[in-house]
Design an enzyme around this catalytic site. Structure first.
Site, short mmCIF file in Angstrom:
data_model
loop_
_atom_site.label_atom_id
_atom_site.label_comp_id
_atom_site.label_asym_id
_atom_site.label_seq_id
_atom_site.Cartn_x
_atom_site.Cartn_y
_atom_site.Cartn_z
N SER A 1 0.83 -1.20 0.00
CA SER A 1 0.00 0.00 0.00
C SER A 1 0.87 1.26 0.00
O SER A 1 1.68 1.46 -0.90
CB SER A 1 -0.96 -0.04 1.19
OG SER A 1 -1.99 0.92 1.04
N ASP B 1 -9.88 -5.24 -4.99
CA ASP B 1 -9.31 -3.99 -4.50
C ASP B 1 -9.72 -2.85 -5.44
O ASP B 1 -9.56 -2.96 -6.66
CB ASP B 1 -7.78 -4.14 -4.46
CG ASP B 1 -7.08 -2.95 -3.82
OD1 ASP B 1 -7.75 -1.93 -3.55
OD2 ASP B 1 -5.86 -3.05 -3.58
N HIS C 1 -7.81 -5.24 -0.72
CA HIS C 1 -6.56 -4.52 -0.50
C HIS C 1 -5.76 -5.13 0.66
O HIS C 1 -6.28 -5.31 1.76
CB HIS C 1 -6.87 -3.05 -0.22
CG HIS C 1 -5.69 -2.14 -0.27
ND1 HIS C 1 -4.91 -2.00 -1.39
CD2 HIS C 1 -5.15 -1.31 0.67
CE1 HIS C 1 -3.96 -1.12 -1.17
NE2 HIS C 1 -4.07 -0.69 0.09
#
Length: 380
Positions: free
Chosen positions: A232, A322, A354
């Site tokens: 991320s 995601d 995610h």
């Protein structure tokens, strides 16, 4: 950022859309979307609505008991909540943040499940920059040198730590499975330390790891097999490390569900994903961004720097549930189509959101992902 963003009864897990993200065909010849560059205001609007996906919520947390305040009163509206990621953080109109994630900090030491030994090293006492090193104990040859993986945790630049349970568990598993010496970076967080503090801390930690000043790295690490990795926002940081000048030679980069965005949504991307990212990015930068979310640090598609990525190989991964999946694929395709002379690899997993692997390391897809990361490192 693995969170649930809620507003009223609207719930969105991670960045996932309310419907599955469709699988996008891989086409290295297609023209990349042209993005506009309007300036993104750093002022949070009172309410931004994204029907069916996400909505910021204005909520007052001021005391209604009628008791007189014991401190100076806050400005009118200072207690209004403008963005809340349940279980992760709450951002107020005043700029204050409440971190709601698990505050538990795990000490370094021997992990019984993997046999990996970890230790903490302070790199800068003034800023508080530190790293946690992970050394697997099952070395087939005591004189063998291990690849060194410098890892950057996620959390939208706002939350997370190299010492929290989620990342401690993941780095133990990674070090054991891949047979690497891992260096997990505990960089400073926004908004107390606005960007580029996190980037600068990560850069300092990368240079430190490459210099092999630490005895563990000197005795057991191979600086010629240096990798950067992250999930991320941490994958975003890893990308930034690759485009800075004057860095060490990096064999490979592992970008797990990277957090990139832009001022405008691209094809296949939920519009709310760009809106949420724009808000969070402006909050983490607090005036230091260039072009809003089209700042090249957040939107590499708007940057010509891809052709000079400072690594020989790259692995980009995503989950198709995601909301960032389309952006992740666009980044991979842009890298593959650029003048960069390295080799890019791609992995997408059906039915996953995610950074799903952080919360369920033992599921089949998390094992598939770990196997792919291990194979990528071993291919050095």
């Amino acid at each position: 950022m693995a969170t649930t963003i809620r507003s009223g009864v609207t719930t969105c897990t991670g960045w996932a859309a309310t419907r599955p993200c469709r699988r996008l065909p891989l086409d290295r010849t297609r023209r990349l979307p042209q993005l506009q560059r309007p300036s993104l205001s750093t002022t949070f609007l009172p309410q931004i609505r994204c029907p069916g996906l996400w909505r910021s919520r204005v909520r007052s947390t001021s005391d209604t008991s009628g008791a007189p305040p014991v401190t100076a009163p806050e400005p009118v509206g200072a207690g209004e909540v403008l963005l809340e990621a349940a279980g992760s953080f709450r951002i107020y109109k005043s700029g204050k943040i409440d971190r709601l994630n698990d505050p538990t900090i795990l000490p370094a030491g021997v992990d019984e499940a993997t046999g990996v030994t970890s230790k903490d090293v302070v790199l800068d006492a003034d800023t508080g920059l530190s790293v946690r090193l992970y050394l697997p104990n099952k070395l087939q040859d005591a004189s063998a040198k291990l690849p060194v993986v410098v890892y950057f945790h996620g959390g939208a630049f706002l939350i997370g730590s190299a010492r929290d349970p989620t990342y401690h568990k993941y780095l133990n598993a990674l070090a054991a499975a891949a047979g690497v010496l891992a260096v997990s970076v505990d960089y400073r967080l926004a908004p107390e330390h606005r960007l580029p503090a996190a980037y600068d801390d990560s850069w300092a930690a990368l240079l430190w790891a490459a210099s092999a000043q630490d005895k563990w790295i000197a005795d057991h690490g191979d600086a010629s097999r240096l990798f950067v990795a992250g999930d991320s926002a941490g994958a975003n940081i890893a990308h930034e490390m690759l485009v800075r000048d004057g860095g060490p030679r990096i064999e490979g980069a592992i970008l797990l569900h990277p957090w990139f965005s832009g001022n405008a949504a691209i094809e296949g991307e939920p519009p709310a994903a760009a809106k949420v990212t724009g808000l969070l990015w402006s909050y983490a930068c607090r005036g230091s961004a260039v072009g809003g979310a089209d700042d090249p640090r957040m939107n590499p598609l708007a940057s010509p720097a891809l052709e000079r990525l400072g690594c020989a190989r790259m692995l980009v991964t995503t989950g198709l549930e995601d909301g960032l999946a389309a952006r992740n694929r666009a980044y991979y395709e842009a890298v593959a189509a650029s003048g960069w002379r390295g080799r890019a690899a791609w992995l997408e997993l059906e039915g996953e959101g995610h950074v799903f692997f952080l919360g369920k390391l033992e599921c089949d897809n998390a094992k598939r992902l770990m196997d792919r990361v291990v194979a990528f490192i071993a291919d050095a």
